[in-house]
Design a protein around this motif. Structure first.
Motif, PDB file in Angstrom:
ATOM      1  N   SER A 289     -75.329-113.371  28.810  1.00  0.00           N
ATOM      2  CA  SER A 289     -73.892-113.123  27.928  1.00  0.00           C
ATOM      3  C   SER A 289     -74.389-112.353  26.864  1.00  0.00           C
ATOM      4  O   SER A 289     -75.355-112.413  26.455  1.00  0.00           O
ATOM      5  N   PRO A 290     -73.565-111.709  26.343  1.00  0.00           N
ATOM      6  CA  PRO A 290     -73.605-110.724  25.167  1.00  0.00           C
ATOM      7  C   PRO A 290     -74.007-111.856  23.862  1.00  0.00           C
ATOM      8  O   PRO A 290     -74.899-111.360  23.111  1.00  0.00           O
ATOM      9  N   ILE A 291     -73.537-113.122  24.030  1.00  0.00           N
ATOM     10  CA  ILE A 291     -74.048-113.864  22.774  1.00  0.00           C
ATOM     11  C   ILE A 291     -75.549-114.195  22.834  1.00  0.00           C
ATOM     12  O   ILE A 291     -76.259-114.034  21.786  1.00  0.00           O
ATOM     13  N   SER A 292     -75.835-114.277  23.917  1.00  0.00           N
ATOM     14  CA  SER A 292     -77.494-114.663  24.243  1.00  0.00           C
ATOM     15  C   SER A 292     -78.196-113.459  24.198  1.00  0.00           C
ATOM     16  O   SER A 292     -79.222-113.526  23.545  1.00  0.00           O
ATOM     17  N   VAL A 293     -77.760-112.366  24.575  1.00  0.00           N
ATOM     18  CA  VAL A 293     -78.437-110.885  24.075  1.00  0.00           C
ATOM     19  C   VAL A 293     -78.505-110.629  22.754  1.00  0.00           C
ATOM     20  O   VAL A 293     -79.572-110.131  22.091  1.00  0.00           O
ATOM     21  N   ALA A 294     -77.418-110.820  22.283  1.00  0.00           N
ATOM     22  CA  ALA A 294     -77.435-110.606  20.613  1.00  0.00           C
ATOM     23  C   ALA A 294     -78.404-111.619  19.725  1.00  0.00           C
ATOM     24  O   ALA A 294     -79.045-111.186  19.118  1.00  0.00           O
ATOM     25  N   ALA A 295     -78.432-112.904  20.247  1.00  0.00           N
ATOM     26  CA  ALA A 295     -79.139-113.765  19.676  1.00  0.00           C
ATOM     27  C   ALA A 295     -80.782-113.581  19.791  1.00  0.00           C
ATOM     28  O   ALA A 295     -81.441-113.529  18.945  1.00  0.00           O
ATOM     29  N   ALA A 296     -80.784-113.138  21.123  1.00  0.00           N
ATOM     30  CA  ALA A 296     -82.407-112.737  21.507  1.00  0.00           C
ATOM     31  C   ALA A 296     -82.972-111.450  21.040  1.00  0.00           C
ATOM     32  O   ALA A 296     -84.057-111.478  20.156  1.00  0.00           O
ATOM     33  N   ALA A 297     -81.957-110.623  20.539  1.00  0.00           N
ATOM     34  CA  ALA A 297     -82.134-109.287  19.734  1.00  0.00           C
ATOM     35  C   ALA A 297     -82.547-109.453  18.265  1.00  0.00           C
ATOM     36  O   ALA A 297     -83.509-109.061  17.529  1.00  0.00           O
ATOM     37  N   ILE A 298     -81.940-110.393  17.647  1.00  0.00           N
ATOM     38  CA  ILE A 298     -81.808-111.121  16.367  1.00  0.00           C
ATOM     39  C   ILE A 298     -83.283-111.565  16.266  1.00  0.00           C
ATOM     40  O   ILE A 298     -83.985-111.172  15.230  1.00  0.00           O
ATOM     41  N   TYR A 299     -83.660-112.358  17.212  1.00  0.00           N
ATOM     42  CA  TYR A 299     -85.050-112.969  17.074  1.00  0.00           C
ATOM     43  C   TYR A 299     -85.950-112.028  17.009  1.00  0.00           C
ATOM     44  O   TYR A 299     -86.904-112.132  16.418  1.00  0.00           O
ATOM     45  N   MET A 300     -85.898-111.032  18.157  1.00  0.00           N
ATOM     46  CA  MET A 300     -86.897-110.082  18.124  1.00  0.00           C
ATOM     47  C   MET A 300     -87.009-109.184  16.742  1.00  0.00           C
ATOM     48  O   MET A 300     -88.204-109.101  16.304  1.00  0.00           O
ATOM     49  N   ALA A 301     -85.926-108.638  16.425  1.00  0.00           N
ATOM     50  CA  ALA A 301     -85.949-107.940  15.067  1.00  0.00           C
ATOM     51  C   ALA A 301     -86.403-108.705  13.689  1.00  0.00           C
ATOM     52  O   ALA A 301     -87.207-108.447  12.917  1.00  0.00           O
ATOM     53  N   SER A 302     -86.003-110.242  13.770  1.00  0.00           N
ATOM     54  CA  SER A 302     -86.554-111.012  12.439  1.00  0.00           C
ATOM     55  C   SER A 302     -88.017-111.237  12.755  1.00  0.00           C
ATOM     56  O   SER A 302     -88.752-111.247  11.786  1.00  0.00           O
ATOM     57  N   GLN A 303     -88.375-111.484  13.927  1.00  0.00           N
ATOM     58  CA  GLN A 303     -89.890-111.703  14.213  1.00  0.00           C
ATOM     59  C   GLN A 303     -90.740-110.442  13.897  1.00  0.00           C
ATOM     60  O   GLN A 303     -92.053-110.653  13.608  1.00  0.00           O
ATOM     61  N   ALA A 304     -90.269-109.354  13.940  1.00  0.00           N
ATOM     62  CA  ALA A 304     -91.096-108.174  13.681  1.00  0.00           C
ATOM     63  C   ALA A 304     -90.854-107.702  12.159  1.00  0.00           C
ATOM     64  O   ALA A 304     -91.649-106.895  11.572  1.00  0.00           O
ATOM     65  N   SER A 305     -90.201-108.545  11.432  1.00  0.00           N
ATOM     66  CA  SER A 305     -89.850-108.124   9.958  1.00  0.00           C
ATOM     67  C   SER A 305     -90.341-109.320   9.094  1.00  0.00           C
ATOM     68  O   SER A 305     -91.154-110.355   9.550  1.00  0.00           O
ATOM     69  N   ASP A 306     -90.219-109.155   7.869  1.00  0.00           N
ATOM     70  CA  ASP A 306     -90.584-110.257   6.900  1.00  0.00           C
ATOM     71  C   ASP A 306     -89.549-111.543   6.929  1.00  0.00           C
ATOM     72  O   ASP A 306     -90.060-112.494   6.465  1.00  0.00           O
ATOM     73  N   ASP A 307     -88.417-111.462   7.546  1.00  0.00           N
ATOM     74  CA  ASP A 307     -87.269-112.461   7.465  1.00  0.00           C
ATOM     75  C   ASP A 307     -87.452-113.101   8.639  1.00  0.00           C
ATOM     76  O   ASP A 307     -86.472-112.852   9.515  1.00  0.00           O
ATOM     77  N   LYS A 308     -88.438-113.827   9.137  1.00  0.00           N
ATOM     78  CA  LYS A 308     -88.483-114.267  10.360  1.00  0.00           C
ATOM     79  C   LYS A 308     -87.417-115.308  10.490  1.00  0.00           C
ATOM     80  O   LYS A 308     -87.505-116.439   9.587  1.00  0.00           O
ATOM     81  N   ARG A 309     -86.689-115.647  11.849  1.00  0.00           N
ATOM     82  CA  ARG A 309     -86.128-116.937  12.201  1.00  0.00           C
ATOM     83  C   ARG A 309     -86.485-117.258  13.389  1.00  0.00           C
ATOM     84  O   ARG A 309     -86.746-116.647  14.229  1.00  0.00           O
TER      85      ARG A 309
END
Length: 210
Positions: A143-163
């Motif tokens: 689902s687009p919601i789960s893909v968006a959530a996984a993309a946010i997780y990936m981007a945040s884990q690679a940055s200073d702002d981890k979630r």
């Protein structure tokens, strides 16, 4: 006042109250009212509660007006379960022979990221990651919601702002396991998914494998 008129007035009040709680504009309320009235006049959903029809009408109106909300967000301001709203949603589309645009990952990205307090560059990266994952057909059937959530997780884990997956799941209204399933599909392709100009705090090879 006839019981039919009373039902309409109560439903319109309920739709307006729900919309107020999540700051939806009047155009959406008007469209939801119209949908409810069409269903009510056509006696299409006999046996379904007016509250369920009101909630589903609001959900459809949001999609048709281009500002979709998740079932969970509507459920949070409604007295009705997510399952029942989903059921009514399908029945209304069928009864009115109407349709809604397909939801894309971009529809939720800015709201999820701002609710998580993520900076613009992380949101841009997450949007890029999600779009690329869809374009490359890495996440078929997710689902687009789960893909968006996984993309946010990936981007945040690679940055200073981890979630954490839980932080993101709470905002997106999906279970941690749902995010994990999409992330698991995206992780092996991480190198292809990030924007070229992304400034990594945590390099790709050190991203959590799950």
């Amino acid at each position: 006042m006839s019981s039919s008129d009373r039902a309409l007035i109560n439903a319109f009040r309920e739709i307006s109250n729900m919309a107020d709680k999540i700051n939806l504009p009047k155009t959406i309320v008007d469209r939801a009212n119209l949908l409810f009235k069409q269903v009510h006049d056509g006696k299409n959903l006999k046996g379904r509660s007016n509250d369920a029809i009101s909630s589903a009408s609001l959900y459809i109106a949001c999609r048709q007006e281009g500002v979709p909300r998740t079932f969970k967000e509507i459920c949070a301001v409604s007295k009705i379960s997510k399952k029942e709203i989903g059921r009514c949603f399908k029945l209304i589309l069928k009864a009115l022979e109407t349709q809604v645009d397909l939801i894309t990952t971009g529809d939720f990205m800015s709201r999820f990221c701002s609710n998580l307090g993520l900076p613009t560059f992380a949101q841009k990266a997450a949007t890029h990651i999600a779009r690329k994952a869809v374009d490359l057909d890495i996440v078929p059937g997710r689902s687009p919601i789960s893909v968006a959530a996984a993309a946010i997780y990936m981007a945040s884990q690679a940055s200073d702002d981890k979630r954490t997956q839980k932080d993101i799941g709470d905002i997106a209204g999906v279970a941690d396991v749902t995010i994990r399933q999409s992330y698991k599909l995206m992780y092996p392709h991480a190198k292809e998914l990030f924007p070229d100009d992304f400034k990594f705090t945590t390099p790709i090879e050190l991203l959590p494998p799950l």
